[in-house]
Scaffold this motif. Sequence first.
Motif, short mmCIF file in Angstrom:
data_model
loop_
_atom_site.label_atom_id
_atom_site.label_comp_id
_atom_site.label_asym_id
_atom_site.label_seq_id
_atom_site.Cartn_x
_atom_site.Cartn_y
_atom_site.Cartn_z
N GLU A 199 20.34 49.34 33.18
CA GLU A 199 19.27 50.12 33.80
C GLU A 199 19.11 49.75 35.28
O GLU A 199 19.00 50.62 36.15
CB GLU A 199 17.96 49.89 33.05
N ARG A 217 9.43 51.19 34.80
CA ARG A 217 9.64 52.11 33.69
C ARG A 217 9.39 51.42 32.35
O ARG A 217 8.80 52.00 31.44
CB ARG A 217 11.06 52.68 33.71
N LEU A 218 9.82 50.15 32.25
CA LEU A 218 9.57 49.41 31.01
C LEU A 218 8.08 49.24 30.77
O LEU A 218 7.60 49.36 29.63
CB LEU A 218 10.26 48.05 31.05
N TYR A 219 7.33 48.94 31.81
CA TYR A 219 5.89 48.79 31.67
C TYR A 219 5.21 50.13 31.40
O TYR A 219 4.27 50.21 30.61
CB TYR A 219 5.28 48.14 32.91
N MET A 220 5.68 51.18 32.05
CA MET A 220 5.06 52.49 31.88
C MET A 220 5.26 53.03 30.46
O MET A 220 4.35 53.62 29.87
CB MET A 220 5.65 53.48 32.89
N ASP A 221 6.44 52.83 29.91
CA ASP A 221 6.73 53.31 28.57
C ASP A 221 6.36 52.29 27.49
O ASP A 221 6.68 52.50 26.32
CB ASP A 221 8.22 53.66 28.45
N HIS A 222 5.76 51.19 27.87
CA HIS A 222 5.34 50.10 26.97
C HIS A 222 6.52 49.49 26.22
O HIS A 222 6.35 48.94 25.14
CB HIS A 222 4.27 50.59 25.98
N GLU A 223 7.70 49.62 26.79
CA GLU A 223 8.88 48.99 26.18
C GLU A 223 8.92 47.50 26.47
O GLU A 223 9.62 46.76 25.78
CB GLU A 223 10.15 49.66 26.71
#
Length: 166
Positions: free
Chosen positions: A14, A82-88
């Motif tokens: 990523e 993106r990881l934080y936004m998608d809660h991944e």
Amino acid sequence: MFKKNILYKSINLEVFKNFLGCLTILFILVASSRLLGYFDKSIAGNLESDLILSILILRSPEFINLLIPLSFFLSVLIALGRLYMDHEIYAYQSAGYSKIAFVKSLLFQTFSLTVISVFLSFYVTPDFEKRADEILNYSSVEKKLKLLKNNLHQQFYQNFSSRKYL
């Protein structure tokens, strides 16, 4: 030793894809800005229009060298955002990934980009800059010789036409 697993590969892939995208976009922006500057010089008569593309190509390692750290920083921000936004990020944390594990997973990419940047800084960029300066100097000397030649022709014709023959 740090174990390479699916999560490690996922975060690195990523970040790398984002890095290439950021580097490409920023390079296009910087190169087009520089290209406009070279066109301005060409219109003003300070630069031959035939040399613009070759000078831009010879200056490109310098641009890339400046953009590598910025692109990597932006790619890490985009990937982690993106990881934080998608809660991944919570899935990574529940799998045992800590903040230190994220840093460890990005170390190889960081060091490889550092080595590339150092190589560009010390070996490639100085050689290419020297070639670009030689082209610019040769162009300016050639232009001065043409002006001198034209001035000599004009003086000769003026002297020749000013003489009166009986």
